[in-house]
Design a protein around this motif. Structure first.
Motif, PDB file in Angstrom:
ATOM      1  N   PRO A 267      -4.429   2.681  -4.961  1.00 20.25           N
ATOM      2  CA  PRO A 267      -5.662   2.143  -5.343  1.00 20.25           C
ATOM      3  C   PRO A 267      -5.358   2.049  -6.377  1.00 20.25           C
TER       4      PRO A 267
ATOM      5  N   PRO B 297      -8.799   6.960   3.846  1.00 17.76           N
ATOM      6  CA  PRO B 297     -10.507   6.599   3.482  1.00 17.76           C
ATOM      7  C   PRO B 297     -11.407   7.333   3.365  1.00 17.76           C
TER       8      PRO B 297
ATOM      9  N   ILE C  12      -8.465  -2.710  -2.533  1.00 20.58           N
ATOM     10  CA  ILE C  12      -8.514  -1.777  -1.821  1.00 20.58           C
ATOM     11  C   ILE C  12      -9.336  -1.155  -3.142  1.00 20.58           C
ATOM     12  N   ASP C  13     -10.613  -0.032  -2.656  1.00 19.31           N
ATOM     13  CA  ASP C  13     -10.656   0.464  -4.270  1.00 19.31           C
ATOM     14  C   ASP C  13     -11.961   1.680  -3.736  1.00 19.31           C
TER      15      ASP C  13
ATOM     16  N   VAL D 234     -10.699  -3.139   5.765  1.00 25.92           N
ATOM     17  CA  VAL D 234      -9.756  -2.633   6.811  1.00 25.92           C
ATOM     18  C   VAL D 234      -9.676  -1.032   6.791  1.00 25.92           C
TER      19      VAL D 234
ATOM     20  N   TYR E 218     -11.562   6.193  -0.266  1.00 21.44           N
ATOM     21  CA  TYR E 218     -11.446   4.588  -0.548  1.00 21.44           C
ATOM     22  C   TYR E 218     -11.432   3.725   0.477  1.00 21.44           C
ATOM     23  N   SER E 219     -12.218   2.333  -0.163  1.00 21.33           N
ATOM     24  CA  SER E 219     -12.661   1.151   1.917  1.00 21.33           C
ATOM     25  C   SER E 219     -12.025   0.087   1.049  1.00 21.33           C
ATOM     26  N   GLY E 220     -11.525  -0.433   1.493  1.00 17.67           N
ATOM     27  CA  GLY E 220     -11.611  -2.087   1.237  1.00 17.67           C
ATOM     28  C   GLY E 220     -11.677  -3.113   2.218  1.00 17.67           C
TER      29      GLY E 220
ATOM     30  N   LEU F 222      -5.359   2.448   6.214  1.00 18.28           N
ATOM     31  CA  LEU F 222      -5.707   2.677   5.123  1.00 18.28           C
ATOM     32  C   LEU F 222      -4.815   4.466   5.596  1.00 18.28           C
TER      33      LEU F 222
ATOM     34  N   MET G 122       0.925  -0.924  -0.439  1.00 19.19           N
ATOM     35  CA  MET G 122      -0.262   0.404   0.055  1.00 19.19           C
ATOM     36  C   MET G 122       0.468   1.521  -0.192  1.00 19.19           C
TER      37      MET G 122
END
Length: 339
Positions: free
Chosen positions: A181, A296, A213-214, A284, A299-301, A289, A176
């Motif tokens: 992402p 955050p 993660i996207d 996550v 993005y989330s994951g 993140l 990461m």
């Protein structure tokens, strides 16, 4: 006469044979009691005085060449016979090479990688000797966090900030940090925990951890991915997720598959329930993140992780985890036919 000697010297140098009879005939022709050299030396007295030195040198060269040729051919013939005696007929087809077998851990790891490769997950790797940041702090485990006690760690004495990684989540942190992402990766590898060795636990084992993660990633996406995996890996289409706790995911869950109760073995490994735990997972944590410079709010994951030994023990019905590390050929040869 001198021309005759030079002609014979050329014939000696050119002679080759692998037949003992031909070599002996060659020796007799040149070096025998009635051989050519005997006659040429007898003719030496008839050579003009001014030519005797050159003629004598040529005769000696011819004699030495003949003797060396016979000696070298006989030695080569003896060496060939010795090799044939030791190794048998060297023209025969070789014995088939005994094929080895892949280790069951390698077999299962490759199966898991193949399953996730089909849905776009790439493989990422990292160091087994880690620092505190990548193994703990970046994963929402700051110093003195009580959850650190969940993982008994091997620390490097000379540097308390250096340790043997306790999970391959540290690889995800590194990934990461160095990639933007969307991220879709799995991290297989060996991990270490300071635990007592028994039939069900070991201080060295292997994990595969996944990370996606996207934007707009949901828990439903995680469940669908896990359902796909269990179908492909075990042929089981029924799973359940039980609430659990992991510092780096929120919410977190344990994943069970319905193994069934068709045989006595099924009753034994599922303790009569039919359900079997195979991995942990969750969304996550936003702090993770943020620690890896991923926003955050955008993005989330989700993440998941499983022990390769545990999966291998299920697939091959291996009762004792220690068997993976004893290098018993009788155990390993059972996997020759496995892909």
């Amino acid at each position: 006469m001198l021309d005759k000697v030079k002609e014979l010297l050329g014939e000696v140098n050119a002679f080759q044979s692998t037949s003992r009879e031909e070599i002996e005939a060659f020796r007799i022709k040149y070096l025998g009691s009635k051989g050519l050299l005997k006659g040429l030396f007898a003719e030496f007295k008839n050579v003009a005085p001014e030519s005797r030195k050159e003629f004598g040198q040529a005769l000696n060269s011819l004699k030495n060449a003949a003797e060396e040729k016979v000696a070298s051919l006989n030695e080569a013939l003896e060496n060939a016979q010795e090799d044939s005696g030791i190794y048998g007929d060297l023209t025969r087809p070789a014995e088939p090479i005994q094929l080895g077998a892949r280790h069951p851990i390698s077999l299962v790891k490759n199966q898991i990688i193949e399953v996730f490769n089909r849905i776009g997950f790439t493989v990422s790797e990292g160091p087994e000797i880690e620092d505190d940041w990548h193994n703990f702090t970046a994963l929402n485990l700051p110093e003195y966090h009580p959850a650190r006690d969940m993982q008994d760690t091997f620390f490097i004495e000379k540097n308390p900030d250096t340790l043997l990684r306790t999970h391959t989540s540290s690889v995800q942190v590194r990934y990461m940090e160095n990639n933007k992402p969307p991220i879709r990766t799995i991290s297989p590898g060996r991990v270490f925990r300071n635990e007592d060795i028994s039939a069900r636990a070991h201080c060295i084992f292997h994990q595969v951890e996944g990370l996606y993660i996207d934007t707009d990633v949901s828990f439903a996406d995680l469940k669908q991915t896990l359902l796909y995996f269990t179908k492909e890996m075990f042929g089981k289409s029924k799973i359940r997720l039980r609430p659990s706790y992991f510092p780096f995911t929120e919410p977190s869950a344990e994943v069970d598959i319905y193994w069934g109760l068709e045989t006595e073995t099924d009753y034994r490994i599922t303790k009569g329930t039919g359900w079997l735990e195979i991995m942990g997972c969750g969304m996550v944590d936003p702090n993770v993140l943020q620690n890896c410079n991923i926003d955050p709010s955008v993005y989330s994951g989700y993440a998941f992780g499983m022990g390769i030994e545990r999966i291998a023990m299920l697939l091959y019905q291996i009762p004792d985890i220690r068997m993976f590390y004893e290098n018993d050929v009788r155990f390993l040869e059972q996997f020759k036919s496995a892909l």
